[in-house]
Design a protein around this motif. Sequence first.
Motif, PDB file in Angstrom:
ATOM      1  N   THR A 108       0.841  -1.192   0.000  1.00 27.02           N
ATOM      2  CA  THR A 108       0.000   0.000   0.000  1.00 27.02           C
ATOM      3  C   THR A 108       0.875   1.240   0.000  1.00 27.02           C
ATOM      4  OG1 THR A 108      -1.785  -1.120   1.196  1.00 27.02           O
ATOM      5  CG2 THR A 108      -1.789   1.266   1.256  1.00 27.02           C
ATOM      6  N   LYS A 109       0.502   2.215  -0.821  1.00 30.08           N
ATOM      7  CA  LYS A 109       1.182   3.507  -0.852  1.00 30.08           C
ATOM      8  C   LYS A 109       0.141   4.597  -0.642  1.00 30.08           C
ATOM      9  CE  LYS A 109       4.894   2.097  -3.964  1.00 30.08           C
ATOM     10  NZ  LYS A 109       5.608   2.360  -5.215  1.00 30.08           N
ATOM     11  N   VAL A 110       0.361   5.409   0.397  1.00 30.82           N
ATOM     12  CA  VAL A 110      -0.573   6.478   0.742  1.00 30.82           C
ATOM     13  C   VAL A 110       0.222   7.761   0.936  1.00 30.82           C
ATOM     14  CG1 VAL A 110      -2.271   7.287   2.430  1.00 30.82           C
ATOM     15  CG2 VAL A 110      -2.130   4.863   1.903  1.00 30.82           C
ATOM     16  N   TYR A 125      -5.831  13.598   1.071  1.00 27.02           N
ATOM     17  CA  TYR A 125      -5.110  12.484   0.451  1.00 27.02           C
ATOM     18  C   TYR A 125      -4.958  12.749  -1.049  1.00 27.02           C
ATOM     19  CZ  TYR A 125      -5.926   9.686   4.649  1.00 27.02           C
ATOM     20  OH  TYR A 125      -5.946   9.217   5.931  1.00 27.02           O
ATOM     21  N   LYS A 129      -2.908  10.281  -2.827  1.00 23.50           N
ATOM     22  CA  LYS A 129      -2.553   8.969  -3.368  1.00 23.50           C
ATOM     23  C   LYS A 129      -2.964   7.900  -2.369  1.00 23.50           C
ATOM     24  CE  LYS A 129       1.328   6.488  -5.390  1.00 23.50           C
ATOM     25  NZ  LYS A 129       2.739   6.581  -5.748  1.00 23.50           N
ATOM     26  N   ALA A 130      -3.577   6.837  -2.878  1.00 25.01           N
ATOM     27  CA  ALA A 130      -3.951   5.683  -2.057  1.00 25.01           C
ATOM     28  C   ALA A 130      -4.020   4.465  -2.971  1.00 25.01           C
ATOM     29  CB  ALA A 130      -5.290   5.916  -1.351  1.00 25.01           C
ATOM     30  N   ASP A 131      -2.858   3.872  -3.219  1.00 16.83           N
ATOM     31  CA  ASP A 131      -2.759   2.727  -4.125  1.00 16.83           C
ATOM     32  C   ASP A 131      -2.521   1.453  -3.332  1.00 16.83           C
ATOM     33  OD1 ASP A 131      -3.020   4.416  -6.257  1.00 16.83           O
ATOM     34  OD2 ASP A 131      -0.875   4.532  -6.673  1.00 16.83           O
ATOM     35  N   GLN A 132      -3.136   0.376  -3.782  1.00 17.73           N
ATOM     36  CA  GLN A 132      -2.937  -0.917  -3.138  1.00 17.73           C
ATOM     37  C   GLN A 132      -2.669  -1.972  -4.205  1.00 17.73           C
ATOM     38  OE1 GLN A 132      -6.300  -3.146  -1.432  1.00 17.73           O
ATOM     39  NE2 GLN A 132      -5.095  -3.252   0.445  1.00 17.73           N
ATOM     40  N   ASP A 163      -6.656   1.652  -7.255  1.00 20.42           N
ATOM     41  CA  ASP A 163      -6.690   3.028  -6.765  1.00 20.42           C
ATOM     42  C   ASP A 163      -7.834   3.153  -5.772  1.00 20.42           C
ATOM     43  OD1 ASP A 163      -6.638   5.729  -6.302  1.00 20.42           O
ATOM     44  OD2 ASP A 163      -7.072   6.323  -8.363  1.00 20.42           O
ATOM     45  N   LEU A 187      -8.292   5.836  -3.820  1.00 20.28           N
ATOM     46  CA  LEU A 187      -8.499   7.238  -3.504  1.00 20.28           C
ATOM     47  C   LEU A 187      -9.914   7.662  -3.862  1.00 20.28           C
ATOM     48  CD1 LEU A 187      -7.098   9.769  -2.436  1.00 20.28           C
ATOM     49  CD2 LEU A 187      -6.472  10.310  -4.783  1.00 20.28           C
ATOM     50  N   PHE A 200      -9.923   5.522   0.785  1.00 17.82           N
ATOM     51  CA  PHE A 200      -9.514   6.735   1.462  1.00 17.82           C
ATOM     52  C   PHE A 200     -10.296   7.887   0.852  1.00 17.82           C
ATOM     53  CE2 PHE A 200      -6.135   3.798   2.099  1.00 17.82           C
ATOM     54  CZ  PHE A 200      -5.562   4.115   3.319  1.00 17.82           C
ATOM     55  N   LYS A 253     -11.011  11.544  -0.138  1.00 18.29           N
ATOM     56  CA  LYS A 253      -9.989  12.527  -0.515  1.00 18.29           C
ATOM     57  C   LYS A 253      -9.759  13.594   0.550  1.00 18.29           C
ATOM     58  CE  LYS A 253     -10.463  12.006  -5.493  1.00 18.29           C
ATOM     59  NZ  LYS A 253     -10.739  12.660  -6.771  1.00 18.29           N
TER      60      LYS A 253
END
Length: 195
Positions: free
Chosen positions: A112-114, A149, A151-154, A164, A166, A178, A180
């Motif tokens: 995960t990148k947030v 937010y 970015k919210a990639d998994q 995505d 987000l 997530f 925004k």
Amino acid sequence: PADYSPLLIVEQSVAGVIGANPDLQPEEGTTLTYGVVLTPQLIENFSLSIDRFSIDLRGIINTVGRQTKANLCYDTVDRLFCDDLTRGTHPTEAGPYVLRAVDDQLLNISQTKVSGVDVAADYGFTLDRLVHSDGDLGRIGLRAMMTFYDKADQLPLPGEETVDLLGAAGGSTSDQGFIKRVGTAHLTYTLRSVS
């Protein structure tokens, strides 16, 4: 066989074990944060903080899911997770085609990148100063916090496409999103030592 269609009682009675995994590794993450706090002299008892954050979490511990494992075994060219499926016979079926069990265990599977920005504003003042009184009328405190937010990639499983998350909220526990913009506000009143 391609035309195999099990009875409903067979489809609903698939066993399996969901358990631990001695090969699990700790989750790893990288976090970068930086920010600034402003306390302008022009506005007494006011502060504003702005913080940028970026979080990259790898090797997240989770299960794949029994249905997902069955799908990846039969519906993909790579035949993933077929070792966790057991076929055999059933008293109501002829042939060894019955899916008897699907096992699942904890694995280091997702990433995960947030990233985003946190903004918080604080302001406080005494009521006696506001109304020019000599008595202790208490203190008002205001606090507002907001997260933006961007970015919210998994990555649910290695080799799959990134999802995505987000701007999405709800869903199951595996695909929570997530929103925004998320915010809270607090108003406090304190008189001597009682809030």
